[in-house]
Design an enzyme around this catalytic site. Structure first.
Site, short mmCIF file in Angstrom:
data_model
loop_
_atom_site.label_atom_id
_atom_site.label_comp_id
_atom_site.label_asym_id
_atom_site.label_seq_id
_atom_site.Cartn_x
_atom_site.Cartn_y
_atom_site.Cartn_z
N SER A 249 -21.61 -17.19 -37.23
CA SER A 249 -22.66 -16.70 -38.11
C SER A 249 -22.16 -16.69 -39.55
O SER A 249 -21.91 -17.74 -40.12
CB SER A 249 -23.14 -15.32 -37.66
OG SER A 249 -24.45 -15.07 -38.11
N LYS B 272 -30.36 -15.34 -31.29
CA LYS B 272 -29.71 -14.34 -32.14
C LYS B 272 -29.83 -12.98 -31.46
O LYS B 272 -30.79 -12.24 -31.65
CB LYS B 272 -30.36 -14.32 -33.53
CG LYS B 272 -29.47 -13.66 -34.58
CD LYS B 272 -28.20 -14.46 -34.81
CE LYS B 272 -27.31 -13.85 -35.88
NZ LYS B 272 -26.04 -14.56 -36.02
#
Length: 596
Positions: free
Chosen positions: A395, A195
């Site tokens: 996401s 991430k």
């Protein structure tokens, strides 16, 4: 003195009256322009015409509802964007239009995303089945436009033009050095090894994990790019790789010698060629219709009918495009309130037999994503819902997709990035050392001022926020596992914020098949067991007058900034986006992906 006041009063009255007159005239002009634009619903297509496709303007998911688009008035002259929906419909319609003899692709600087380009490219391949021609010409071939143009029967370039063919690269702008100079510390709370959205805030270069994932998906995108060109041009893929790797193409004649273009021609020679192909005398003007004008002629095919309230069987297409945030959105952003309302309307309408959720989003607010996910799940329990992924569905964009019956992506869609992060700035040094500003106060509890940016987080506060982000990630992976029929442990293993291409996502079970939005519509109809249906589009686009009353000035301002900054607009967007990232936990793509 009396004369002075008389003069002032007369001046004021004159200004007021002039203002009223100008206002009335201005309103009349606007109404006249709208009436003239709105009345031009169809265009005449002459026999032996060509469909002129220039794609230099922004390609949105669907064409904006703006009757003044293209008119030089109130700063709207540059709003010439066209929706992917109209482009695909135009190509499909031209395939069977006896008046259209072929397509002329004329563009140098196409800025569309890779999946959007893929959809248009596939539509052109289908168009060629009609036996009609496609001619491509450009003074400058970017890699993106060449990928599209490579399907043409003939590809030409200006003899003095530019042909870009050098491979893909992806670059991230890192801001840590600037934040350090300002005395701002980005306090990062995240879940996911990959991430990387927050890396620009606390690193000066890519992490090893981030470099690994970018290398992986960039290689996947590049391989698909080369495979497509190889198939269209009949050139070995390994040779194409070598041409780019060794910068073999530096001049137009190099591209010609290596069989990537069919000739070096000037514009007048192209026009003469098109006249010959359409049986037009060289002395006469070429008959053509612009893509945007052609879109005004609606097809009679049932699949192309929009918002047909009389049909008993409907398939609703819900467009979710842009960053995900709470509240209302617009054509270029996803507001959880707007999209959830549209999904709810489709769910409760008995005439809507199935739903296609068109997602083109890098993600955003995890809370807003969850609100939309809930409505998708409710539809799934009542009627079929198919997700069609555009350039991005990553996401939060994947979060809102995972509860659907099935997910269809393009091979070069960017998806995955299952992870959560939060950013809280510590601006103590900026306030104290740079500005000489200090703060003091009282509070009723230990954590009453949690989130105060004038000081750093305490270890206990950081733990609280980390637990919150961990919980968000657990809910995210749980939702994906449930929607995809996988274990949460497996989703965690392919999650961790890692980005995948659609082709890679298919192999690991994040998507069900590769295809376009029309494939998604066909799949929805099949699952709903209906053969005839009409299409209804949600959310309802704002009218021009609503935009005048709300966001038109903002649109004009955005356009002015884009014009001024050019390619640097993405850097401006990235810096501006930091403020959004610092509000709520985010489920979004690691960065604004730009491939050159």
């Amino acid at each position: 003195m009396k004369q002075f006041f008389k003069f002032v009063l007369a001046t004021i009255v004159g200004v007021v009256i002039s203002g009223i007159i100008i206002g009335v005239i201005g309103a009349g002009l606007i109404i006249g322009l709208i009436a003239s634009a709105g009345s031009d619903k169809t265009v005449d297509v002459n026999p032996n015409s060509i469909l002129y496709m220039s794609l230099k303007n922004q390609i949105t998911e669907r064409s904006p509802n703006n009757p003044l688009a293209g008119l030089d008035f109130l700063g709207l002259n540059e709003d010439k964007s066209i929706g992917l929906n109209d482009i695909l419909a135009d190509i499909k319609k031209a395939k069977t239009d006896d008046n259209i003899k072929g397509i002329y692709l004329d563009e140098s600087y196409m800025t569309a995303g890779q999946a959007t380009t893929e959809e248009i490219r596939n539509a052109l391949i289908d168009f060629k089945k009609s036996g009609k021609f496609i001619i491509a010409y450009a003074e400058v071939y970017t890699q993106g436009f060449y990928y599209l143009a490579s399907v043409a029967d003939k590809v030409y370039i200006n003899p003095k033009g530019i042909f870009e063919f050098h491979g893909f690269s992806s670059q991230t702008t890192f801001l840590k050095g600037a934040l350090d100079k300002l005395g701002i510390e980005a306090q990062i709370i995240k879940v996911g090894t990959f991430k990387s959205a927050v890396e620009p805030l606390f690193l000066t270069k890519m992490s090893d994990a981030n470099k690994l994932q970018v290398t992986s998906y960039l290689g996947s995108l590049y391989d698909h790019f080369l495979t497509g060109i190889s198939k269209s041009r009949g050139v070995n893929k390994d040779s194409l790789f070598s041409y780019a790797d060794n910068m073999r193409i530096q001049f137009p004649e190099d591209a010609y010698k290596l069989k990537l273009v069919d000739g070096l021609k000037y514009k007048d020679e192209i026009l003469d060629d098109l006249k010959k192909r359409t049986g037009t005398d060289l002395k006469d003007d070429l008959k053509s219709v612009d893509l945007r004008d052609y879109a005004k002629n609606k097809s009679d095919d049932s699949d192309d009918k929009a918002d047909d309230s009389s049909s008993k069987n409907r398939i609703a297409i819900v467009y979710a495009s842009g960053d995900i945030n709470g509240g209302d959105g617009d054509d270029n952003s996803i507001g959880s309130e707007t999209i959830s309302k549209a999904l709810r309307k489709a769910r409760l309408d008995d005439k809507v037999k199935a739903v296609v959720l068109r997602v083109n989003s890098p993600g955003g607010s995890s809370l807003a994503s969850d609100v939309i996910w809930r409505e998708v799940k409710l539809i799934h329990e009542k009627k079929p819902i198919i997700v069609s992924m555009g350039d991005y569905a990553a996401s939060g964009g994947y979060y809102i997709s995972c509860a659907a019956d099935s997910i269809i992506a393009q091979p070069n869609t960017i998806t995955g990035s299952i992870g959560i992060f939060a950013v809280l700035p510590n601006m103590q040094k900026l306030f104290n050392d740079k500005l000489g500003v200090t703060f003091d106060g009282v509070k009723t509890g230990k954590y009453a001022d949690l989130g105060d940016i004038s000081r750093p987080l305490s270890p206990e506060e950081r733990l609280i926020l980390q637990n919150s982000v961990n919980h968000g990630y657990d809910e995210f992976t749980k939702a994906v596992a449930e929607g995809r029929g996988k274990t949460q442990a497996y989703i965690n293993s392919i999650g961790q914020g890692r980005v995948w291409t659609g082709e890679q996502a298919l192999k690991i079970g994040l998507v069900d098949r590769l295809g376009n939005i029309n494939d998604a519509i066909a799949s929805a109809a099949k699952k709903a067991k209906i053969k005839t249906y009409s299409i209804v589009n949600y959310p309802e686009q704002k009218s021009f007058f609503n935009k005048v009353g709300s966001g038109l000035s903002a649109e004009v301002q955005t356009r002015m900034v884009k014009n001024e900054l050019g390619e640097n607009y993405r850097v401006y967007q990235q810096i501006k986006g930091i403020t959004q990232m610092m509000r709520t936990p985010q489920a979004r793509l690691p960065y604004d992906l730009v491939i050159k």
